[in-house]
Design a protein around this motif. Sequence first.
Motif: not given
Length: 101
Positions: A53-57, A71-74, A64-69
């Motif tokens: 995760m970058f910048k504590n993202e 690199s941060t999505c599990k 409840g909100n789909p990820c946009l990136d």
Amino acid sequence: FSEPGYAKKINTLFPNLTWLDNQSRKKYKAKGRDEAYGAVKTMGGDVAAVDGMFKNESCSCIEGNPCLDPSTCKDWANRHKVAEEARKRKGLRDDSGKLCN
């Protein structure tokens, strides 16, 4: 002790004394930022957190909100399903404004 000349006499007898009457005898010297934090290389820079995760993202799908990136999505492939389940679990509204059951 309040006798006149007491501190001066102690200084002459014990020049290397670091404490006197519960007071430090050392002179304070301020350190510069580089001297104080010289070992820290990332001062003011971006820091990568745990799990890529970058910048504590973090993964927003579990909130409840789909990820946009990716690199941060599990679970990037199933992000919409994961987000929908999280909305149901929390009793939030879906994209159309209906309550999730």
